[in-house]
Design a protein around this motif. Structure first.
Motif, PDB file in Angstrom:
ATOM      1  N   GLU A   1     -19.569  -6.143  23.783  1.00  0.00           N
ATOM      2  CA  GLU A   1     -18.988  -4.813  23.726  1.00  0.00           C
ATOM      3  C   GLU A   1     -19.422  -4.074  22.446  1.00  0.00           C
ATOM      4  O   GLU A   1     -19.788  -2.904  22.484  1.00  0.00           O
ATOM      5  CB  GLU A   1     -17.470  -4.943  23.764  1.00  0.00           C
ATOM      6  CG  GLU A   1     -16.753  -3.685  24.212  1.00  0.00           C
ATOM      7  CD  GLU A   1     -15.275  -3.992  24.468  1.00  0.00           C
ATOM      8  OE1 GLU A   1     -14.423  -3.285  23.899  1.00  0.00           O
ATOM      9  OE2 GLU A   1     -15.000  -4.961  25.218  1.00  0.00           O
TER      10      GLU A   1
ATOM     11  N   ASP B   1     -22.873  -2.563  22.569  1.00  0.00           N
ATOM     12  CA  ASP B   1     -23.135  -1.593  23.625  1.00  0.00           C
ATOM     13  C   ASP B   1     -23.923  -0.420  23.042  1.00  0.00           C
ATOM     14  O   ASP B   1     -23.522   0.164  22.027  1.00  0.00           O
ATOM     15  CB  ASP B   1     -21.794  -1.123  24.213  1.00  0.00           C
ATOM     16  CG  ASP B   1     -22.003  -0.242  25.438  1.00  0.00           C
ATOM     17  OD1 ASP B   1     -23.034  -0.434  26.129  1.00  0.00           O
ATOM     18  OD2 ASP B   1     -21.157   0.639  25.690  1.00  0.00           O
TER      19      ASP B   1
ATOM     20  N   GLU C   1     -30.893  -4.257  27.232  1.00  0.00           N
ATOM     21  CA  GLU C   1     -29.446  -4.359  27.117  1.00  0.00           C
ATOM     22  C   GLU C   1     -29.023  -5.724  26.577  1.00  0.00           C
ATOM     23  O   GLU C   1     -29.578  -6.754  26.947  1.00  0.00           O
ATOM     24  CB  GLU C   1     -28.823  -4.181  28.507  1.00  0.00           C
ATOM     25  CG  GLU C   1     -28.135  -2.850  28.677  1.00  0.00           C
ATOM     26  CD  GLU C   1     -27.326  -2.858  29.962  1.00  0.00           C
ATOM     27  OE1 GLU C   1     -26.122  -2.603  29.878  1.00  0.00           O
ATOM     28  OE2 GLU C   1     -27.917  -3.149  31.020  1.00  0.00           O
TER      29      GLU C   1
END
Ligand code: ADP
Ligand code: NA
Length: 325
Positions: free
Chosen positions: A258, A261, A227
Motif C-alpha cells: 500500500e 502504491d 507495479e
C-alpha cells in the motif's frame, strides 16, 4: 530444543538469518535451548583447517551478535563436547546400511561429488545429527522441509535404542516454525539465497561491507511491469524484496504494498537498501567486538561446552551402561 548451524562460510547470509537464526532468539525464552556450531559436520566435504578455525569463531560471534545470550541458552561448539562423536559411533552401529543409503541429501551431494570423492563422513552425517539431538534429550527440533528425513531417522534410532536396550532417549518431534521467511537469490529470484550461489551479487551476507550490500540490493533483478505487488509466482524478484523488507521492519507485506502504491522499483530498492544496511550495522559492530576479544569469546564457548557436557555426559553414561560398556 537443539539447533545447529555449520561454520562453512565467512558470514551468515540473510536467508540463514531470516529462515533460521532470527527464530533462535525468542526460543531462548520459551525453551531450554542448545545451540551448536557444528564443526564436526563441517569436515564432511573437505576443508581448510585455518579457515575452519576462523569460521567457527566468526559463526559463534555472529550468533552472539544476533541475540543469543549465554545466560539464557547453551551456546557451544560441537567438537568441544566429545560425547557427540562417542554417541555417533553407537548410533552408527544401530543404523542399517540400506537405511542410511536412502537419505536423499546424501544421494544428491554424493552424486554431485562422485563416489570416490565422497567421504564416509558425509554418508553418516545424519547419524551424527541424530546423536547431536539425542544427547540433550531434545523433545523439539526446529526443522525445515530439507531436514525432515533426517529427523525421521533420529526418531527411528531413538525408538530402536529404547526398544532394544531400554528407555533412554526422548523421541524428538519436529518443531515447525510459523512465519519463517524463504529468501531467494537477488540475481536469480526463483532460486533460494545460498552460500553456494552462482554469483556473489545474489547473496547478502550479514558481515559484508554496507556499501556493497546497498549496491547489491539496488541492482537486484526485478520483474517486468512496474507495479509493486506481492506475487511470488509472477513477480519473484519484487516479492523477495518485500519479504525481506517486511521481515526486517516488522511491517506487513500488505502495508508495504500500500505504501508503495504509485512508486517504482527504484524507490523500493533504495529504501530497502537503507533498511538492510541499518539492520546489519549493529550486528557487524557486535560481531567485531566479540572477535576483538578472543579470550572473552573463548571463555563464553568454554562455559557453553561445560553446560552442554553437564547434560550430554549423563546421557552418554546411561547409553554406555545400557549397551554393556
Ligand atoms: P546454505 O543454503 O547457504 O548452504 P545452509 O544449508 O547452511 O545454508 O542453511 C543453514 C540454515 O539457514 C538452515 O536452517 C536453512 O533452512 C536456513 N536457510 C538457508 N538458506 C535459506 C534461505 N534462502 N531462506 C530461508 N532460510 C534459509
Ligand atoms: Na532458555
Amino acid at each position: 530444543m537443539l539447533s545447529g548451524i555449520q561454520p562453512t562460510a565467512d558470514s551468515f547470509h540473510l536467508g540463514n538469518y531470516l529462515g533460521a537464526l532470527r527464530n533462535w532468539v525468542p526460543m531462548q525464552e520459551t525453551h531450554d535451548t542448545f545451540y551448536c556450531v557444528v564443526d564436526l559436520h563441517a569436515i564432511t566435504m573437505g576443508h581448510d583447517p585455518a579457515l575452519l578455525r576462523k569460521r567457527t569463531r566468526v559463526s559463534a560471534a555472529q550468533l552472539l551478535a544476533v541475540g543469543l545470550d549465554p545466560e539464557r541458552c547453551t551456546l557451544f561448539v560441537q567438537s568441544h563436547v566429545p560425547e557427540h562423536s562417542q554417541l555417533a559411533w553407537v548410533m552408527n552401529c544401530l543404523t542399517g546400511f540400506g537405511e542410511a543409503s536412502r537419505m536423499t541429501q546424501f544421494k544428491d551431494k554424493s552424486a554431485k561429488q562422485g563416489a570416490d570423492r565422497t567421504s564416509v563422513g558425509l554418508f553418516t552425517y545424519p547419524i551424527l545429527q541424530a546423536a547431536d539431538i539425542l544427547l540433550y534429550q531434545a523433545d523439539a527440533v526446529p526443522v525445515g522441509e530439507d531436514q525432515r528425513q533426517h529427523l525421521e531417522l533420529t526418531r527411528d534410532l531413538a525408538q530402536r535404542f529404547n526398544t532394544t536396550f531400554g528407555p533412554t532417549f526422548t523421541v524428538p518431534a519436529p518443531y515447525i516454525i510459523k512465519d519463517t521467511a524463504k529468501i531467494t537469490d537477488l540475481q536469480e529470484p526463483t532460486a533460494k539465497m545460498s552460500k553456494s550461489a552462482s554469483t556473489a551479487n545474489g547473496l547478502v551476507e550479514l558481515l559484508e561491507e554496507p556499501s556493497r550490500i546497498a549496491k547489491k540490493i539496488k541492482s537486484a533483478v526485478t520483474d517486468t511491469g512496474r507495479e509493486i505487488l506481492f506475487d511470488p509466482v509472477n513477480k519473484p524478484g519484487v516479492s523477495n524484496l518485500l519479504t525481506i523488507y517486511a521481515a526486517l521492519t516488522g511491517r506487513t507485506i500488505e502495508e508495504l504494498v500500500e505504501s508503495y502504491d504509485g512508486k517504482g522499483y527504484g524507490d523500493l530498492k533504495k529504501e530497502l537498501a537503507e533498511v538492510v544496511v541499518e539492520f546489519v550495522k549493529p550486528i557487524q559492530e557486535r560481531t567485531r567486538a566479540y572477535l576483538d576479544d578472543p579470550s572473552q569469546l573463548d571463555k563464553l564457548l568454554a562455559i557453553g561446552a561445560e553446560k552442554a557436557r553437564s547434560v550430554a555426559a549423563p546421557t552418554l553414561a546411561s547409553v554406555y551402561d545400557r549397551i554393556g560398556f
